[in-house]
Design a protein around this motif. Sequence first.
Motif, PDB file in Angstrom:
ATOM      1  N   UNK A 185      41.126  62.010 -17.431  1.00  0.00           N
ATOM      2  CA  UNK A 185      41.942  60.811 -17.398  1.00  0.00           C
ATOM      3  C   UNK A 185      42.179  60.242 -16.017  1.00  0.00           C
ATOM      4  N   UNK A 186      42.677  58.992 -15.956  1.00  0.00           N
ATOM      5  CA  UNK A 186      42.825  58.301 -14.664  1.00  0.00           C
ATOM      6  C   UNK A 186      43.869  58.918 -13.751  1.00  0.00           C
ATOM      7  N   UNK A 187      44.996  59.405 -14.306  1.00  0.00           N
ATOM      8  CA  UNK A 187      46.021  60.002 -13.459  1.00  0.00           C
ATOM      9  C   UNK A 187      45.530  61.250 -12.759  1.00  0.00           C
ATOM     10  N   UNK A 188      44.937  62.155 -13.533  1.00  0.00           N
ATOM     11  CA  UNK A 188      44.354  63.358 -12.955  1.00  0.00           C
ATOM     12  C   UNK A 188      43.207  62.988 -12.026  1.00  0.00           C
ATOM     13  N   UNK A 189      42.434  61.960 -12.412  1.00  0.00           N
ATOM     14  CA  UNK A 189      41.288  61.547 -11.611  1.00  0.00           C
ATOM     15  C   UNK A 189      41.696  61.090 -10.221  1.00  0.00           C
ATOM     16  N   UNK A 190      42.741  60.261 -10.125  1.00  0.00           N
ATOM     17  CA  UNK A 190      43.168  59.790  -8.810  1.00  0.00           C
ATOM     18  C   UNK A 190      43.641  60.955  -7.947  1.00  0.00           C
TER      19      UNK A 190
END
Length: 281
Positions: free
Chosen positions: A126-131
């Motif tokens: 996901x984007x949160x973990x990705x950032x």
Amino acid sequence: MSTPPPESHPRPAARLHVIRLRPRSLAALALVSAVGVIAFGWPFLAPPASGLSAHAQDAPWLFAGLLVLLVAVVAATISESDLGPKAVAMLGVLAATGAALRPIGAGTAGIEPMFFLLVLSGRVLGPGFGFTLGSVTMFASALLTGGVGPWLPFQMLSMGWFTMGAGLLPGPVRLRGRLELLLLAAYGFLASLAYGTVMNMAGWPFMGAAASNISFDAHASVPANLARFLAYCLATSLGWDLGRAVCTVVLTLALGPAVLRALRRATRRAAFETAVTFDGR
């Protein structure tokens, strides 16, 4: 005689959110992204008569400010999302793996296998973990390779965007197989080129008179500086960026199915959204 119930077709499992981007995290991310856009694009945002070349010595202050904002974003995301020990462990393992992969192709035609791993990780987690993963991985790799300098916060922010974008791609639950691989390969190719271009913007204004035909001119118009910047990219980094993009595509198509299965299996077994309970006996 009772009739058997109709067969139920299995539905894809809902995507687990390792880190949820709640309002505070979104606000911090929007703030640091806005500052990052200004930090990268200020040569094209200010009027020609602003005398920007006189502020080249302000880069260390910009470095400190961006680094503080990046740390604040990561800290706010982790603290507000109730990141558990299993997610922290996965973040540490993936960041360490990415940091270890980065020096493998250093200095060799842009062969950087770290990028394909971050694309697949952002897709699954996901984007949160990705950032968070992109920023932490770049920071860890800088410590590993001795690449700490004023460019580090720009790299952290760019890699955070790069990995977060993979988490924002469509079809995170239902899209599987060859179509997903092609989507990830296309994103990896374009995002790898974009990463190199964005990082060029961070260093190009400070070239001074080293290359007068392609360096930033504070008194030139925006179209003239844009032409200079494109010439700078073609002359200095296009070959490296293409190598990185092709390497990302090849590794995504070759190793993507196995890595995606491993990441999804680890995510399911970790059950990030399952509350930890203790059986009192």
